[in-house]
Design a protein around this motif. Structure first.
Motif, PDB file in Angstrom:
ATOM      1  N   ASP A   1     -52.697  27.743 -25.330  1.00 20.52           N
ATOM      2  CA  ASP A   1     -52.011  27.841 -26.620  1.00 20.52           C
ATOM      3  C   ASP A   1     -50.498  27.805 -26.380  1.00 20.52           C
ATOM      4  N   ASP A   2     -49.862  26.698 -26.779  1.00 24.01           N
ATOM      5  CA  ASP A   2     -48.418  26.533 -26.544  1.00 24.01           C
ATOM      6  C   ASP A   2     -47.570  27.503 -27.352  1.00 24.01           C
ATOM      7  N   SER A   3     -48.151  28.126 -28.371  1.00 22.19           N
ATOM      8  CA  SER A   3     -47.379  29.064 -29.189  1.00 22.19           C
ATOM      9  C   SER A   3     -47.228  30.424 -28.510  1.00 22.19           C
ATOM     10  N   LYS A   4     -47.987  30.635 -27.421  1.00 23.46           N
ATOM     11  CA  LYS A   4     -47.960  31.922 -26.726  1.00 23.46           C
ATOM     12  C   LYS A   4     -47.111  31.862 -25.469  1.00 23.46           C
ATOM     13  N   GLU A   5     -46.419  32.949 -25.190  1.00 19.10           N
ATOM     14  CA  GLU A   5     -45.804  33.147 -23.882  1.00 19.10           C
ATOM     15  C   GLU A   5     -46.915  33.630 -22.946  1.00 19.10           C
ATOM     16  N   ILE A   6     -47.181  32.870 -21.899  1.00 20.43           N
ATOM     17  CA  ILE A   6     -48.327  33.179 -21.045  1.00 20.43           C
ATOM     18  C   ILE A   6     -47.868  33.416 -19.610  1.00 20.43           C
ATOM     19  N   ASP A   7     -48.326  34.521 -19.048  1.00 23.89           N
ATOM     20  CA  ASP A   7     -48.037  34.843 -17.650  1.00 23.89           C
ATOM     21  C   ASP A   7     -49.324  34.727 -16.843  1.00 23.89           C
ATOM     22  N   CYS A   8     -49.192  34.311 -15.592  1.00 21.22           N
ATOM     23  CA  CYS A   8     -50.352  34.279 -14.708  1.00 21.22           C
ATOM     24  C   CYS A   8     -50.018  35.045 -13.436  1.00 21.22           C
ATOM     25  N   ASP A   9     -51.056  35.423 -12.686  1.00 26.44           N
ATOM     26  CA  ASP A   9     -50.840  36.098 -11.411  1.00 26.44           C
ATOM     27  C   ASP A   9     -50.009  35.193 -10.506  1.00 26.44           C
ATOM     28  N   THR A  10     -49.079  35.778  -9.778  1.00 18.89           N
ATOM     29  CA  THR A  10     -48.286  34.967  -8.846  1.00 18.89           C
ATOM     30  C   THR A  10     -49.073  34.650  -7.579  1.00 18.89           C
ATOM     31  N   HIS A  11     -50.056  35.497  -7.251  1.00 20.09           N
ATOM     32  CA  HIS A  11     -50.918  35.228  -6.090  1.00 20.09           C
ATOM     33  C   HIS A  11     -52.183  36.078  -6.224  1.00 20.09           C
ATOM     34  N   ASN A  12     -53.200  35.705  -5.450  1.00 22.53           N
ATOM     35  CA  ASN A  12     -54.453  36.453  -5.403  1.00 22.53           C
ATOM     36  C   ASN A  12     -55.148  36.153  -4.078  1.00 22.53           C
ATOM     37  N   GLU A  13     -56.416  36.541  -3.941  1.00 20.30           N
ATOM     38  CA  GLU A  13     -57.103  36.340  -2.661  1.00 20.30           C
ATOM     39  C   GLU A  13     -57.264  34.871  -2.321  1.00 20.30           C
ATOM     40  N   GLU A  14     -57.363  34.011  -3.328  1.00 19.45           N
ATOM     41  CA  GLU A  14     -57.584  32.592  -3.072  1.00 19.45           C
ATOM     42  C   GLU A  14     -56.286  31.816  -2.894  1.00 19.45           C
TER      43      GLU A  14
ATOM     44  N   THR B   1     -52.015  31.831  -2.115  1.00 21.17           N
ATOM     45  CA  THR B   1     -50.814  32.527  -1.652  1.00 21.17           C
ATOM     46  C   THR B   1     -49.823  32.661  -2.798  1.00 21.17           C
ATOM     47  N   PHE B   2     -49.666  31.588  -3.574  1.00 23.57           N
ATOM     48  CA  PHE B   2     -48.887  31.680  -4.810  1.00 23.57           C
ATOM     49  C   PHE B   2     -49.252  30.538  -5.750  1.00 23.57           C
ATOM     50  N   LEU B   3     -48.927  30.735  -7.019  1.00 20.62           N
ATOM     51  CA  LEU B   3     -49.167  29.743  -8.067  1.00 20.62           C
ATOM     52  C   LEU B   3     -47.831  29.271  -8.612  1.00 20.62           C
ATOM     53  N   LEU B   4     -47.772  28.000  -9.001  1.00 19.87           N
ATOM     54  CA  LEU B   4     -46.515  27.475  -9.543  1.00 19.87           C
ATOM     55  C   LEU B   4     -46.780  26.463 -10.647  1.00 19.87           C
ATOM     56  N   TRP B   5     -45.951  26.510 -11.677  1.00 20.93           N
ATOM     57  CA  TRP B   5     -46.004  25.545 -12.767  1.00 20.93           C
ATOM     58  C   TRP B   5     -45.094  24.368 -12.436  1.00 20.93           C
ATOM     59  N   VAL B   6     -45.619  23.148 -12.635  1.00 19.82           N
ATOM     60  CA  VAL B   6     -44.824  21.935 -12.412  1.00 19.82           C
ATOM     61  C   VAL B   6     -44.721  21.179 -13.732  1.00 19.82           C
ATOM     62  N   PRO B   7     -43.498  20.944 -14.241  1.00 19.13           N
ATOM     63  CA  PRO B   7     -43.341  20.179 -15.482  1.00 19.13           C
ATOM     64  C   PRO B   7     -43.909  18.770 -15.344  1.00 19.13           C
ATOM     65  N   MET B   8     -44.493  18.250 -16.406  1.00 15.81           N
ATOM     66  CA  MET B   8     -45.085  16.915 -16.400  1.00 15.81           C
ATOM     67  C   MET B   8     -44.087  15.847 -15.959  1.00 15.81           C
ATOM     68  N   ASN B   9     -42.836  15.986 -16.421  1.00  9.58           N
ATOM     69  CA  ASN B   9     -41.845  14.946 -16.097  1.00  9.58           C
ATOM     70  C   ASN B   9     -41.344  15.026 -14.653  1.00  9.58           C
ATOM     71  N   GLU B  10     -41.815  16.023 -13.895  1.00 11.93           N
ATOM     72  CA  GLU B  10     -41.455  16.138 -12.484  1.00 11.93           C
ATOM     73  C   GLU B  10     -42.649  15.905 -11.550  1.00 11.93           C
ATOM     74  N   LEU B  11     -43.803  15.544 -12.134  1.00  8.69           N
ATOM     75  CA  LEU B  11     -45.032  15.433 -11.339  1.00  8.69           C
ATOM     76  C   LEU B  11     -44.959  14.346 -10.267  1.00  8.69           C
ATOM     77  N   GLU B  12     -44.440  13.175 -10.634  1.00 12.08           N
ATOM     78  CA  GLU B  12     -44.399  12.076  -9.659  1.00 12.08           C
ATOM     79  C   GLU B  12     -43.564  12.458  -8.452  1.00 12.08           C
ATOM     80  N   GLU B  13     -42.416  13.069  -8.669  1.00  9.72           N
ATOM     81  CA  GLU B  13     -41.565  13.514  -7.564  1.00  9.72           C
ATOM     82  C   GLU B  13     -42.274  14.597  -6.745  1.00  9.72           C
ATOM     83  N   PHE B  14     -42.968  15.516  -7.434  1.00  8.18           N
ATOM     84  CA  PHE B  14     -43.696  16.595  -6.761  1.00  8.18           C
ATOM     85  C   PHE B  14     -44.805  16.027  -5.869  1.00  8.18           C
ATOM     86  N   ILE B  15     -45.518  15.020  -6.364  1.00  6.99           N
ATOM     87  CA  ILE B  15     -46.599  14.408  -5.585  1.00  6.99           C
ATOM     88  C   ILE B  15     -46.047  13.674  -4.371  1.00  6.99           C
TER      89      ILE B  15
END
Length: 236
Positions: free
Chosen positions: A183-196, A198-212
């Protein structure tokens, strides 16, 4: 988890289903051999002997499958003359929120590909996702992985959409791919890391090609296949 090799992406129909059937032609592996292999594998990583869902037949609107214990799956892989190849069924998804996609770096606690990047969530399907009609609830399986791997709530999900199948060349794994729109209307937080992860990160769609391009050799093949077949075309 698939190896880093060429994968196939297949579209599925709107009425796509997975059903569990009997598969009586399996060669029975002695229990003592199953226990021995499982104990050896458990010496390096903690393992759980759950009930897996494996593939019997695949087409665009239906997968038929059967159940198998993880112990028997491991033992079969250690028998070179075993007459049947077991193909586990798994789910792979991606989460979109405000034009961003979520990635995770796999931790050293996981059995396969520690340190690699992958789209979140993903995981195997077991018998808990099978209903009384012997239908595999693959959306439910993905949402369970979503909760476990991100710490987010199903209430944050706006929609879950089946997108296709990913198969390894040797059919060692088959993934049902689904997209999760938050839901884009919500501010959403996720765990920064867990057992599976080491860390999680959001990548903007317009930066995906460079990230890949920057991380190509560190991204799991399944995630690369999803990115190139489903996500990048939508981001351009």
């Amino acid at each position: 988890m698939p190896k880093k090799n060429q994968l196939q992406f297949k579209e599925i129909s709107e009425n796509f289903k997975v059903l569990v059937e009997d598969f009586p032609n399996l060669v029975k592996i002695p229990q003592h051999f199953q226990d021995e292999i499982f104990e050896k594998a458990s010496a390096s990583k903690p393992l759980f002997n759950g009930t897996m869902i494996c593939i019997k037949q695949v087409n665009a609107d239906l997968i038929t499958s059967y159940t198998l214990s993880f112990k028997e799956f491991l033992a079969a892989n250690h028998l070179p003359r075993y007459p049947h190849k077991h193909t586990p069924l798994a789910v792979s998804g991606w989460i979109v929120h405000r034009q961003r996609v979520l990635f995770g770096v796999r931790s050293n606690n996981v059995l396969f590909f520690p340190g690699f990047l992958e789209l979140v969530p993903s995981g195997g399907i077991d018998s808990r996702a099978v209903n009384e009609n012997q239908e595999v609830l693959f959306e439910q399986a993905l949402i369970s992985e979503f909760e476990e791997e991100t710490g987010m709530s199903p209430e944050d999900i706006e929609s879950v959409t089946p997108e296709g199948l990913i198969l390894t060349e040797d059919y060692s794994v088959l993934d049902i791919c689904q997209s999760i729109q938050l839901d884009d209307s919500k501010e959403i937080d996720c765990d920064t890391h867990n057992e599976e992860y080491t860390f999680l990160l959001w990548v903007p769609m317009n930066e995906l090609e460079e990230f890949i391009l920057k991380n190509d050799k560190k991204i799991l093949s399944t995630s690369l296949t999803i990115l190139k077949n489903k996500i990048l075309p939508k981001s351009s």
